[in-house]
Design a protein around this motif. Structure first.
Motif, PDB file in Angstrom:
ATOM      1  N   VAL A   1       0.839  -1.205   0.000  1.00 51.50           N
ATOM      2  CA  VAL A   1       0.000   0.000   0.000  1.00 51.50           C
ATOM      3  C   VAL A   1       0.873   1.254   0.000  1.00 51.50           C
ATOM      4  N   VAL A   2       1.939   1.222   0.823  1.00 49.40           N
ATOM      5  CA  VAL A   2       2.832   2.388   0.879  1.00 49.40           C
ATOM      6  C   VAL A   2       3.499   2.602  -0.493  1.00 49.40           C
ATOM      7  N   CYS A   3       3.991   1.520  -1.093  1.00 49.30           N
ATOM      8  CA  CYS A   3       4.637   1.637  -2.408  1.00 49.30           C
ATOM      9  C   CYS A   3       3.655   2.159  -3.448  1.00 49.30           C
ATOM     10  N   LEU A   4       2.442   1.639  -3.404  1.00 48.14           N
ATOM     11  CA  LEU A   4       1.443   2.042  -4.384  1.00 48.14           C
ATOM     12  C   LEU A   4       1.082   3.519  -4.204  1.00 48.14           C
ATOM     13  N   GLY A   5       0.914   3.929  -2.950  1.00 46.59           N
ATOM     14  CA  GLY A   5       0.585   5.332  -2.657  1.00 46.59           C
ATOM     15  C   GLY A   5       1.690   6.258  -3.117  1.00 46.59           C
ATOM     16  N   LEU A   6       2.924   5.896  -2.755  1.00 46.06           N
ATOM     17  CA  LEU A   6       4.075   6.729  -3.147  1.00 46.06           C
ATOM     18  C   LEU A   6       4.229   6.762  -4.665  1.00 46.06           C
ATOM     19  N   GLY A   7       4.051   5.603  -5.281  1.00 46.35           N
ATOM     20  CA  GLY A   7       4.168   5.510  -6.738  1.00 46.35           C
ATOM     21  C   GLY A   7       3.153   6.401  -7.430  1.00 46.35           C
ATOM     22  N   THR A   8       1.916   6.378  -6.931  1.00 49.68           N
ATOM     23  CA  THR A   8       0.859   7.212  -7.526  1.00 49.68           C
ATOM     24  C   THR A   8       1.217   8.686  -7.377  1.00 49.68           C
ATOM     25  N   PHE A   9       1.718   9.042  -6.187  1.00 46.36           N
ATOM     26  CA  PHE A   9       2.104  10.430  -5.910  1.00 46.36           C
ATOM     27  C   PHE A   9       3.183  10.888  -6.892  1.00 46.36           C
ATOM     28  N   LEU A  10       4.202  10.048  -7.070  1.00 42.66           N
ATOM     29  CA  LEU A  10       5.318  10.435  -7.937  1.00 42.66           C
ATOM     30  C   LEU A  10       4.937  10.397  -9.424  1.00 42.66           C
ATOM     31  N   TYR A  11       4.125   9.417  -9.800  1.00 43.08           N
ATOM     32  CA  TYR A  11       3.721   9.313 -11.213  1.00 43.08           C
ATOM     33  C   TYR A  11       2.911  10.539 -11.622  1.00 43.08           C
ATOM     34  N   ASN A  12       2.116  11.041 -10.676  1.00 46.88           N
ATOM     35  CA  ASN A  12       1.341  12.269 -10.910  1.00 46.88           C
ATOM     36  C   ASN A  12       2.227  13.446 -11.229  1.00 46.88           C
ATOM     37  N   ARG A  13       3.443  13.403 -10.702  1.00 46.20           N
ATOM     38  CA  ARG A  13       4.370  14.526 -10.871  1.00 46.20           C
ATOM     39  C   ARG A  13       5.505  14.196 -11.844  1.00 46.20           C
ATOM     40  N   SER A  14       5.298  13.175 -12.664  1.00 44.99           N
ATOM     41  CA  SER A  14       6.358  12.727 -13.592  1.00 44.99           C
ATOM     42  C   SER A  14       6.910  13.881 -14.418  1.00 44.99           C
ATOM     43  N   LYS A  15       8.207  13.901 -14.540  1.00 39.94           N
ATOM     44  CA  LYS A  15       8.851  14.919 -15.381  1.00 39.94           C
ATOM     45  C   LYS A  15       9.406  14.214 -16.610  1.00 39.94           C
ATOM     46  N   LEU A  16       8.586  14.142 -17.623  1.00 40.55           N
ATOM     47  CA  LEU A  16       8.955  13.384 -18.819  1.00 40.55           C
ATOM     48  C   LEU A  16      10.154  13.964 -19.556  1.00 40.55           C
ATOM     49  N   GLU A  17      10.406  15.241 -19.313  1.00 42.33           N
ATOM     50  CA  GLU A  17      11.559  15.855 -19.989  1.00 42.33           C
ATOM     51  C   GLU A  17      12.871  15.236 -19.484  1.00 42.33           C
ATOM     52  N   ASN A  18      12.810  14.544 -18.340  1.00 39.01           N
ATOM     53  CA  ASN A  18      14.017  13.910 -17.804  1.00 39.01           C
ATOM     54  C   ASN A  18      14.124  12.435 -18.170  1.00 39.01           C
ATOM     55  N   ASN A  19      13.228  11.969 -19.017  1.00 39.60           N
ATOM     56  CA  ASN A  19      13.308  10.571 -19.470  1.00 39.60           C
ATOM     57  C   ASN A  19      14.703  10.285 -20.020  1.00 39.60           C
ATOM     58  N   GLY A  20      15.232   9.128 -19.652  1.00 40.67           N
ATOM     59  CA  GLY A  20      16.573   8.768 -20.116  1.00 40.67           C
ATOM     60  C   GLY A  20      17.641   9.084 -19.084  1.00 40.67           C
ATOM     61  N   LYS A  21      17.332  10.021 -18.177  1.00 43.05           N
ATOM     62  CA  LYS A  21      18.302  10.315 -17.112  1.00 43.05           C
ATOM     63  C   LYS A  21      18.200   9.235 -16.034  1.00 43.05           C
ATOM     64  N   MET A  22      19.148   9.242 -15.108  1.00 40.63           N
ATOM     65  CA  MET A  22      19.114   8.250 -14.046  1.00 40.63           C
ATOM     66  C   MET A  22      17.847   8.427 -13.191  1.00 40.63           C
ATOM     67  N   LEU A  23      17.597   9.658 -12.766  1.00 39.66           N
ATOM     68  CA  LEU A  23      16.423   9.937 -11.939  1.00 39.66           C
ATOM     69  C   LEU A  23      15.593  11.054 -12.563  1.00 39.66           C
ATOM     70  N   LEU A  24      14.283  10.980 -12.336  1.00 37.13           N
ATOM     71  CA  LEU A  24      13.408  11.984 -12.948  1.00 37.13           C
ATOM     72  C   LEU A  24      13.322  13.264 -12.115  1.00 37.13           C
ATOM     73  N   PHE A  25      13.591  13.145 -10.806  1.00 34.79           N
ATOM     74  CA  PHE A  25      13.376  14.290  -9.922  1.00 34.79           C
ATOM     75  C   PHE A  25      14.704  14.806  -9.360  1.00 34.79           C
ATOM     76  N   ALA A  26      14.911  16.102  -9.537  1.00 41.26           N
ATOM     77  CA  ALA A  26      16.174  16.707  -9.089  1.00 41.26           C
ATOM     78  C   ALA A  26      16.323  16.586  -7.565  1.00 41.26           C
ATOM     79  N   LYS A  27      15.180  16.691  -6.849  1.00 35.30           N
ATOM     80  CA  LYS A  27      15.257  16.642  -5.381  1.00 35.30           C
ATOM     81  C   LYS A  27      15.744  15.263  -4.904  1.00 35.30           C
TER      82      LYS A  27
END
Lengths: 293, 331
Positions: free
Chosen positions: B248-274
């Motif tokens: 449940v925690v993984c699913l909740g966190l995943g949904t939260f992060l997927y909502n904020r996906s930064k597609l411009e960073n596709n291909g990089k190691m991580l999508l979020f600078a933070k």
């Protein structure tokens, strides 16, 4: 219909879109032009909600596309390469689109597929580049959405089919009030079909004009001066040098065209001939391809 | 929540999903089938042995939960990576995000497609498995509760793993990084605990320090990923509650992060600078600890070598990460 307000987008700490604003009304064909890397595709992707802007809003029928993605039932984006549907056959893809877009017109899909003699049960990845583009467009037209964003739609299509595709775009726009935003480098195509032109430079809108405005605001002339070219005249900010062969100058005049033409006449040139202004001239003048005198 | 269009898309995009029931069938039934299909002599011998040792021994001898989990984990890796990471390398991600659906809806439908297929596969395989036992000479040992227990263990562990795989996919910019980080995440507590214990041993001496440690908390940390929860449990005391909570925690966190996906960073190691800052720190520390351990093991010397290894590996990791975070990977 579509209202793009002050959109900014940064990628890798670089400003890709810088306060881009424009509006698109129903049944209008908008040509989006600019040099490579000026943010045209980023703009289309941001309008479609694929990318989130850092600032500004994009509203479709008064609702934010990013906050209310259901508004995208009336919008469709056709990228320059339809990689996302490679694994489908056209019929499978039509079934998928039918599940997504409630107004999907299956009869229209079948008619167009037959008209262009495209196979319906072969994987799209096996199609030629032109066939892929054509299938994407047929599917897009059949969704019956109100706004279609096309990224290089006629890439790889032969001239005969290209002509048919362009007339389909005009038909859709005229008969069903579908609006189009078309990003392309094919300026002569846009000249034939676009109602509005948006020129992008360094992530911003450099010029937003209609084809009719262009004819009113700009004049293109070929001049042969009798002696040395009058630098004072050529240095006027409203005069752009499009080309020079020997003593023959091709100039583009922006605003106050009559006044400027009179000024040129005053220096008594050997030849002063008015030429039709085309989009390419405007592109070269505004987007840095030519040399300002 | 169920979205027909998204299901059509997911089934088409993950064309090998039909393999899951077959894998589940082989995983769940293979050992018992081998006993049932054995020669008559062997079957009689086994029957006699199990009668002497009790019904439980039959199930202990024929249990293939580990095999099922390993087989399906490999398949789920393919599925999860194809659903999230692989989407990033072509224009599929653009297509998905241009659809008239909320991103959380897209994410939950991705999860549901995998979860429902997994659950259905395990249920069908378990029913077949029950029938195999029931209608075989070993039918006298038949215990439905053990079959159900095995199915629940498999389903909960695999669901937890799958949800962690999708969660990692929402943070990473491509399939290879998604797979790599999932493996690291699932083994991280044990590896990190090992590195910290070694650090403690070298610096303070195990005999001085370890007796004061709270082993209860240490084990809580060790069993904080689905595999470790399973490996650490004692039959039949497996508790699904922490595993469900983990999912449940993984699913909740995943949904939260997927909502904020930064597609411009596709291909990089991580999508979020933070997240990069956190990872940068974590990777540097882990490599420094590993470097210290490596230096002592190789040189068989003590604290000075430990810190030489610690600093060299730490610096290499620090600058290496600095470089890698800017690179765009194709996979």
């Amino acid at each position: 219909m579509l209202n793009v307000k002050q959109i900014t987008k940064m990628i890798d700490n670089r400003m890709i879109l810088d306060k881009v604003s424009f509006q698109v009304s129903a049944g209008v064909i908008v040509g989006l032009v600019g040099r490579n890397g000026t943010g045209k595709t980023t703009l289309l992707r941001t309008i479609m909600g694929i990318l989130d802007p850092e600032g500004g809003t994009i509203e479709f029928e008064g609702k934010s596309v990013h906050n209310f993605p259901e508004t995208k039932q009336q919008m469709l984006y056709v990228p320059d390469s339809p990689e996302a549907i490679h694994m489908y056959t056209p019929d499978e893809c039509a079934r998928l689109y039918q599940a997504i877009y409630p107004k999907f017109d299956h009869n229209n899909y079948e008619t167009l597929m037959e008209r262009f003699e495209l196979p319906r049960r072969k994987k799209i990845r096996t199609f030629s580049k032109g066939m892929k583009a054509l299938v994407s467009l047929i599917l897009a037209f059949s969704t019956r959405v109100s706004l279609i964003l096309l990224d290089e739609p006629t890439n790889g299509i032969d001239p005969i089919v290209k002509k048919q595709v362009l007339s389909m775009i005009v038909e859709e726009s005229a008969e069903r009030q579908v609006s189009f935003i078309i990003s392309t480098h094919q300026l002569e195509e846009l000249e034939r079909i676009a109602d509005q032109i948006i020129m992008m430079k360094n992530g911003g809108v450099e010029v937003q004009t209609s084809i009719m405005d262009t004819e009113e605001r700009f004049a293109k002339v070929q001049v042969v001066f009798s002696g040395e070219a009058p630098q004072e005249l050529l240095n006027l900010p409203r005069i752009y040098l499009l080309g020079q062969v020997g003593r023959v100058y091709t100039l583009l005049i922006e605003d106050e065209t009559d006044k400027t033409l009179n000024e040129i006449k005053e220096v008594k040139p050997l030849l002063l001939e008015k030429l039709p202004v085309d989009l390419e001239d405007l592109f070269i003048m505004k987007l840095g391809g030519g040399k300002h005198v | 929540m169920f979205n027909k269009a998204l299901w059509i898309k997911e089934w088409k995009q993950n064309g090998l999903l039909w393999l899951m029931p077959i894998l589940a069938f082989f995983g769940v039934t293979s050992t018992r089938l081998s006993y049932v299909m054995d020669s008559e002599n062997s079957k009689l011998m086994n029957l006699k042995m199990f009668q002497e040792q009790g019904a439980d021994s039959f199930y202990l001898a024929t249990n293939n939960t580990y095999g099922t989990i390993i087989m399906l984990v490999v398949f789920l890796c393919w599925l999860g990576v194809n659903q999230i990471g692989a989407e990033r390398k072509n224009l599929m991600n653009d297509f998905t995000f241009s659809l008239p659906y909320k991103r959380w809806e897209i994410y939950l439908n991705k999860f549901t497609v995998g979860f429902v297929t997994l659950a259905a596969s395990l249920v069908i395989a378990t029913i077949i498995d029950m029938a195999i036992v029931l209608f075989s000479p070993f039918g006298m040992f038949f215990s439905p509760s053990i079959h159900i227990y095995e199915a629940v263990v498999c389903l909960s562990i695999l669901t937890a793993f799958y949800s962690s795989l999708l969660l990692v996919g929402t943070m990473t910019g491509g399939s290879s990084m998604q797979l790599l980080l999932t493996i690291i995440f699932n083994l991280f507590p044990v590896l990190f605990a090992g590195l910290v214990l070694y650090f403690v041993e070298v610096n303070f001496g195990a005999e001085n320090f370890l007796p004061n440690m709270d082993f209860g908390n240490m084990f809580m940390m060790l069993y904080s990923t689905p595999f470790l929860m399973y490996l650490g449990h004692i039959y039949p005391e497996f508790s699904v509650i922490p595993v469900i909570l983990y999912s449940v925690v993984c699913l909740g966190l995943g949904t939260f992060l997927y909502n904020r996906s930064k597609l411009e960073n596709n291909g990089k190691m991580l999508l979020f600078a933070k997240l990069e800052t956190i990872f940068h720190f974590g990777v540097t520390i882990c490599f420094a600890l590993l470097g210290g351990m490596f230096a002592v093991v190789v040189s068989e010397e003590t604290i000075l070598h430990y810190y030489i290894g610690f600093i060299i590996f730490g610096l290499l990791a620090f600058f290496g990460f600095n470089y890698i975070k800017k690179v765009r990977f194709k996979g």
